[in-house]
Design a protein around this motif. Structure first.
Motif, PDB file in Angstrom:
ATOM      1  N   UNK A  79      15.165   7.809   0.555  1.00 25.62           N
ATOM      2  CA  UNK A  79      14.677   8.008  -0.648  1.00 25.62           C
ATOM      3  C   UNK A  79      14.566   6.825  -1.679  1.00 25.62           C
ATOM      4  N   UNK A  80      13.665   6.448  -2.339  1.00 26.83           N
ATOM      5  CA  UNK A  80      13.789   5.356  -3.242  1.00 26.83           C
ATOM      6  C   UNK A  80      14.416   5.972  -4.870  1.00 26.83           C
ATOM      7  N   UNK A  81      15.026   4.911  -5.457  1.00 30.35           N
ATOM      8  CA  UNK A  81      15.684   5.419  -6.716  1.00 30.35           C
ATOM      9  C   UNK A  81      14.703   5.364  -7.685  1.00 30.35           C
ATOM     10  N   UNK A  82      14.925   6.273  -8.766  1.00 28.85           N
ATOM     11  CA  UNK A  82      13.996   6.037  -9.788  1.00 28.85           C
ATOM     12  C   UNK A  82      13.439   4.782 -10.436  1.00 28.85           C
ATOM     13  N   UNK A  83      14.560   3.948 -10.488  1.00 24.54           N
ATOM     14  CA  UNK A  83      14.407   2.631 -10.952  1.00 24.54           C
ATOM     15  C   UNK A  83      13.374   1.728 -10.228  1.00 24.54           C
ATOM     16  N   UNK A  84      13.527   1.887  -8.774  1.00 26.58           N
ATOM     17  CA  UNK A  84      12.548   1.370  -7.878  1.00 26.58           C
ATOM     18  C   UNK A  84      11.417   1.758  -7.917  1.00 26.58           C
ATOM     19  N   UNK A 111      -4.491   7.104  -1.444  1.00 24.85           N
ATOM     20  CA  UNK A 111      -3.971   8.542  -1.028  1.00 24.85           C
ATOM     21  C   UNK A 111      -2.433   8.483  -1.290  1.00 24.85           C
ATOM     22  N   UNK A 112      -1.704   7.454  -1.383  1.00 23.65           N
ATOM     23  CA  UNK A 112      -0.305   7.599  -1.667  1.00 23.65           C
ATOM     24  C   UNK A 112       0.055   8.124  -2.881  1.00 23.65           C
ATOM     25  N   UNK A 113      -0.986   8.148  -3.864  1.00 26.45           N
ATOM     26  CA  UNK A 113      -0.327   8.897  -5.130  1.00 26.45           C
ATOM     27  C   UNK A 113      -0.307  10.411  -5.079  1.00 26.45           C
ATOM     28  N   UNK A 114      -0.721  10.893  -4.179  1.00 28.22           N
ATOM     29  CA  UNK A 114      -0.602  12.277  -3.826  1.00 28.22           C
ATOM     30  C   UNK A 114       0.178  12.513  -2.704  1.00 28.22           C
ATOM     31  N   UNK A 115       0.579  11.510  -1.812  1.00 26.66           N
ATOM     32  CA  UNK A 115       1.349  11.943  -0.600  1.00 26.66           C
ATOM     33  C   UNK A 115       2.640  11.585  -0.675  1.00 26.66           C
ATOM     34  N   UNK A 116       3.716  12.034  -0.844  1.00 28.18           N
ATOM     35  CA  UNK A 116       4.878  11.538  -1.197  1.00 28.18           C
ATOM     36  C   UNK A 116       5.428  10.422  -0.013  1.00 28.18           C
ATOM     37  N   UNK A 125       3.810   8.637   1.980  1.00 25.43           N
ATOM     38  CA  UNK A 125       3.024   7.467   1.758  1.00 25.43           C
ATOM     39  C   UNK A 125       3.386   6.595   0.255  1.00 25.43           C
ATOM     40  N   UNK A 126       3.883   7.500  -0.582  1.00 25.31           N
ATOM     41  CA  UNK A 126       3.829   6.767  -2.009  1.00 25.31           C
ATOM     42  C   UNK A 126       5.280   5.880  -2.082  1.00 25.31           C
ATOM     43  N   UNK A 127       6.233   6.531  -1.299  1.00 22.67           N
ATOM     44  CA  UNK A 127       7.358   5.705  -0.972  1.00 22.67           C
ATOM     45  C   UNK A 127       7.246   4.566  -0.167  1.00 22.67           C
ATOM     46  N   UNK A 128       6.481   4.597   0.654  1.00 21.87           N
ATOM     47  CA  UNK A 128       6.098   3.407   1.553  1.00 21.87           C
ATOM     48  C   UNK A 128       5.308   2.317   0.731  1.00 21.87           C
ATOM     49  N   UNK A 129       4.496   2.815   0.052  1.00 26.70           N
ATOM     50  CA  UNK A 129       3.645   1.692  -0.729  1.00 26.70           C
ATOM     51  C   UNK A 129       4.527   1.152  -1.740  1.00 26.70           C
ATOM     52  N   UNK A 130       5.449   1.913  -2.407  1.00 28.98           N
ATOM     53  CA  UNK A 130       6.238   1.463  -3.608  1.00 28.98           C
ATOM     54  C   UNK A 130       7.179   0.605  -2.795  1.00 28.98           C
ATOM     55  N   UNK A 131       7.741   0.885  -1.555  1.00 26.72           N
ATOM     56  CA  UNK A 131       8.593  -0.085  -1.090  1.00 26.72           C
ATOM     57  C   UNK A 131       7.934  -1.377  -0.720  1.00 26.72           C
ATOM     58  N   UNK A 132       6.808  -1.172  -0.112  1.00 25.65           N
ATOM     59  CA  UNK A 132       5.772  -2.567   0.126  1.00 25.65           C
ATOM     60  C   UNK A 132       5.603  -3.411  -1.159  1.00 25.65           C
ATOM     61  N   UNK A 133       5.232  -2.706  -2.320  1.00 24.91           N
ATOM     62  CA  UNK A 133       5.050  -3.522  -3.536  1.00 24.91           C
ATOM     63  C   UNK A 133       6.179  -4.189  -3.947  1.00 24.91           C
ATOM     64  N   UNK A 134       7.270  -3.634  -3.891  1.00 28.91           N
ATOM     65  CA  UNK A 134       8.547  -4.062  -4.383  1.00 28.91           C
ATOM     66  C   UNK A 134       8.938  -5.380  -3.177  1.00 28.91           C
ATOM     67  N   UNK A 135       8.842  -5.143  -2.090  1.00 28.37           N
ATOM     68  CA  UNK A 135       9.194  -6.210  -1.124  1.00 28.37           C
ATOM     69  C   UNK A 135       8.239  -7.327  -1.507  1.00 28.37           C
TER      70      UNK A 135
END
Length: 103
Positions: free
Chosen positions: A1-6, A72-77, A79-89
């Motif tokens: 799980x991604x932290x809220x800050x991330x 699609x990531x905005x609505x599919x949890x 995928x959203x976590x994966x996209x957020x990780x990729x953006x931060x990376x």
């Protein structure tokens, strides 16, 4: 799980990328990301994702795959976590893309 800050950081970075788009495109993307647009966002994301595999054809291309995933990531949890990780990376490796300084 991604932290809220991330998650907040990734969302902020994504908003910054959207702001760099041409004005009309940025307005459309913001409109499309509105939570009420689920009915349009998911089918459009699926079409872009599937159309991206027809990248050998003119106009259609592999660029459509990541765009479809981001929509699609905005609505599919998961995928959203994966996209957020990729953006931060990506922001850690290429901070200029996101308007951030090197740290």
């Amino acid at each position: 799980m991604l932290k809220q800050h991330d998650q907040d950081l990734a969302e902020s970075r994504l908003s910054g990328l959207i702001a760099k788009l041409p004005r009309r495109m940025a307005t459309f993307v913001r409109w499309l990301r509105d939570p009420k647009r689920l009915w349009l966002r998911v089918p459009l994301g699926l079409l872009l994702f599937c159309g991206g595999f027809l990248g050998i054809l003119p106009v259609l291309g592999f660029w459509m795959v990541p765009l479809g995933v981001v929509l699609m990531a905005q609505d599919i949890g998961p995928l959203r976590r994966g996209v957020y990780r990729l953006i931060n990376w990506a922001a850690r490796r290429r901070p200029r893309w996101f308007g951030e300084s090197y740290s």
